[in-house]
Motif scaffolding. Structure first.
Motif, PDB file in Angstrom:
ATOM      1  N   MET B   1      61.390  73.767  10.225  1.00 21.33           N
ATOM      2  CA  MET B   1      60.708  74.714   9.503  1.00 21.33           C
ATOM      3  C   MET B   1      59.259  74.304   9.802  1.00 21.33           C
ATOM      4  N   ALA B   2      58.348  75.591  10.030  1.00 25.94           N
ATOM      5  CA  ALA B   2      57.254  75.511  10.474  1.00 25.94           C
ATOM      6  C   ALA B   2      56.244  75.035   9.434  1.00 25.94           C
ATOM      7  N   SER B   9      55.254  74.153   3.986  1.00 22.80           N
ATOM      8  CA  SER B   9      56.193  74.843   4.801  1.00 22.80           C
ATOM      9  C   SER B   9      55.722  76.214   4.708  1.00 22.80           C
ATOM     10  N   MET B  10      55.994  77.111   5.781  1.00 25.35           N
ATOM     11  CA  MET B  10      55.592  78.555   5.635  1.00 25.35           C
ATOM     12  C   MET B  10      56.129  79.182   4.223  1.00 25.35           C
ATOM     13  N   LEU B  11      57.343  78.677   3.698  1.00 26.69           N
ATOM     14  CA  LEU B  11      57.835  79.353   2.420  1.00 26.69           C
ATOM     15  C   LEU B  11      57.074  79.010   1.350  1.00 26.69           C
ATOM     16  N   ASP B  12      56.622  77.622   1.351  1.00 29.58           N
ATOM     17  CA  ASP B  12      55.402  77.174   0.296  1.00 29.58           C
ATOM     18  C   ASP B  12      54.268  78.164   0.153  1.00 29.58           C
ATOM     19  N   VAL B  15      55.204  81.571  -1.123  1.00 30.94           N
ATOM     20  CA  VAL B  15      55.181  81.775  -2.645  1.00 30.94           C
ATOM     21  C   VAL B  15      54.085  81.436  -3.229  1.00 30.94           C
ATOM     22  N   LEU B  47      49.224  85.638   7.384  1.00 29.36           N
ATOM     23  CA  LEU B  47      50.464  85.563   6.707  1.00 29.36           C
ATOM     24  C   LEU B  47      50.563  86.885   5.943  1.00 29.36           C
TER      25      LEU B  47
END
Lengths: 258, 258
Positions: B1-2, B9-12, B15, B47
């Motif tokens: 995970m990037a 993380s990217m997902l952090d 969000v 992003l």
């Protein structure tokens, strides 16, 4: 950006996972999610774990996955179309209480009609099951009411997007242009039985200052209903109220003189 | 995970960007987004570009960013709490039309009360501005009605989460337990002026088969209102209807005998 071997980004995959859920399949196993999203099962499994951790997805007691309440909360709190929906809801209820038929608010989105709100015929309760549904533009009075009041480039992009229209005969293509011109002249779109036999859709645009449609307001009435014509002025008045509610000043007598 | 250099993380980061929007700030510049999310501006910029491309965010004509209609659509079509909200809405409207006061449906979420629907006092229109709002558990009849009908471990986790309760004297802690027991015995929670002076909140749990609260249904009435007591049976009957609507069979006389 973390690209997979197949070249799609992490965000692509997240969006594909979110898009896998719909009203007929609100709960999915990880296996079904993998199949629907086209993402390998191991990757799906790992990504679901992360999304669950962030509350964007929820794992139910039987192991199936659904969208998380946190995601609903984020979107509900700052819903993109909230201004429009809030401004429109009282007017939708006014129309529904006078006309006693299905009353809908919609926008154009990605070349389709996206329903933002729908009140059913029997009462003024928002029918959430049919909210966020998509309908074709050229088969619905909602779609055509917006298209007729769209800038030429939008109308053109629509023709480009829908080969069904362009591939017909020149006569039909002329009909299409003539239909849009007629809707502009009348200020409303009306179609008999395009979606359901025996029903007529009547819609008017919600117009910006510049005279373009930012949404459409429509009702579906039985084709046999008397006094169908009385519906149009009710819709026009409500559409002006909605436009005012979102800070637009609809052009004077727009719907008639446009 | 990037992972970024800071380890999130990217997902952090996605969000945190989505969480930066709320009802007071539905539109943000990229600079403001960067500040609110704590993500460096260059990363935010990149992003946001990706999120706009996927329709999760929208760039307005003035360059400001807001949540995208595509995100709303995804969530609305498969809304996590939709079953509950759909089952509840007719009952909320029934209660509102009898009681003529603010009527709300809420769930417990992350140790807080999350409002799913709210009908205002003056009409039965869903007040979207206050939907998805969070309220404290221990200051609201909605929160306490759910807590009283929660498993012991949930009540314990609540005490753990809210030091305000635990740090009080033993007497207050006993009061807290006694209050919950009293709510269970009566089948409803009632608090005067906890949120607003001169108002009383009255709420009942929506119970599962096992007798635990899956939601709460409540009204806010003027404290001076006569016949406040008549509100409780109306709420109880509606709560049973809501439970039935989501496939639960509320225990016989649950609210009284629990």
């Amino acid at each position: 950006m973390a690209n997979s071997p197949s070249g799609d980004s992490m965000l692509d995959r997240v969006v594909r996972i979110l898009e896998s859920f719909d009203d007929t399949q609100p709960r999915l196993t990880v296996g079904a999610l993998s199949r629907r999203s086209g993402i390998p099962q191991a990757t799906t499994y790992r990504l679901v774990g992360e999304l669950v951790q962030h509350g964007l997805l929820t794992r139910e007691t039987d192991g199936r996955i659904r969208l998380g309440l946190r995601l609903w909360e984020l979107v509900a709190r700052s819903a993109p179309a909230r201004d429009l929906r809030e401004a429109a809801l009282p007017f939708l209820q006014d129309v529904q209480s006078v006309v006693h038929q299905h009353t809908q608010l919609a926008v154009l989105q990605d070349g389709e009609v996206l329903v933002l709100e729908r009140l059913s015929a029997s009462d003024s309760v928002v029918n959430q099951a049919s909210v966020a549904r998509r309908l074709p533009v050229h088969d619905t009075s909602l779609g055509m009411a917006m298209l007729a009041f769209s800038p030429p480039e939008v109308q053109d992009s629509y023709r480009h997007r829908f080969p069904r229209v362009d591939e017909r005969s020149a006569a039909t293509r002329r009909d299409f242009r003539r239909t849009l011109a007629e809707i502009r002249r009348r200020g409303h779109a009306r179609f008999d039985g395009m979606l359901d036999e025996g029903t007529t859709g009547i819609s008017v645009p919600v117009l910006t200052r510049a005279g373009y449609a930012l949404a459409a307001l429509g009702v579906v009435v039985p084709t046999s209903a008397v006094r169908q014509h009385a519906v149009v002025p009710v819709l026009m008045a409500a559409a002006r109220g909605i436009a005012r509610g979102v800070g637009e000043r609809p052009p004077d007598g727009a719907s008639f003189s446009h």
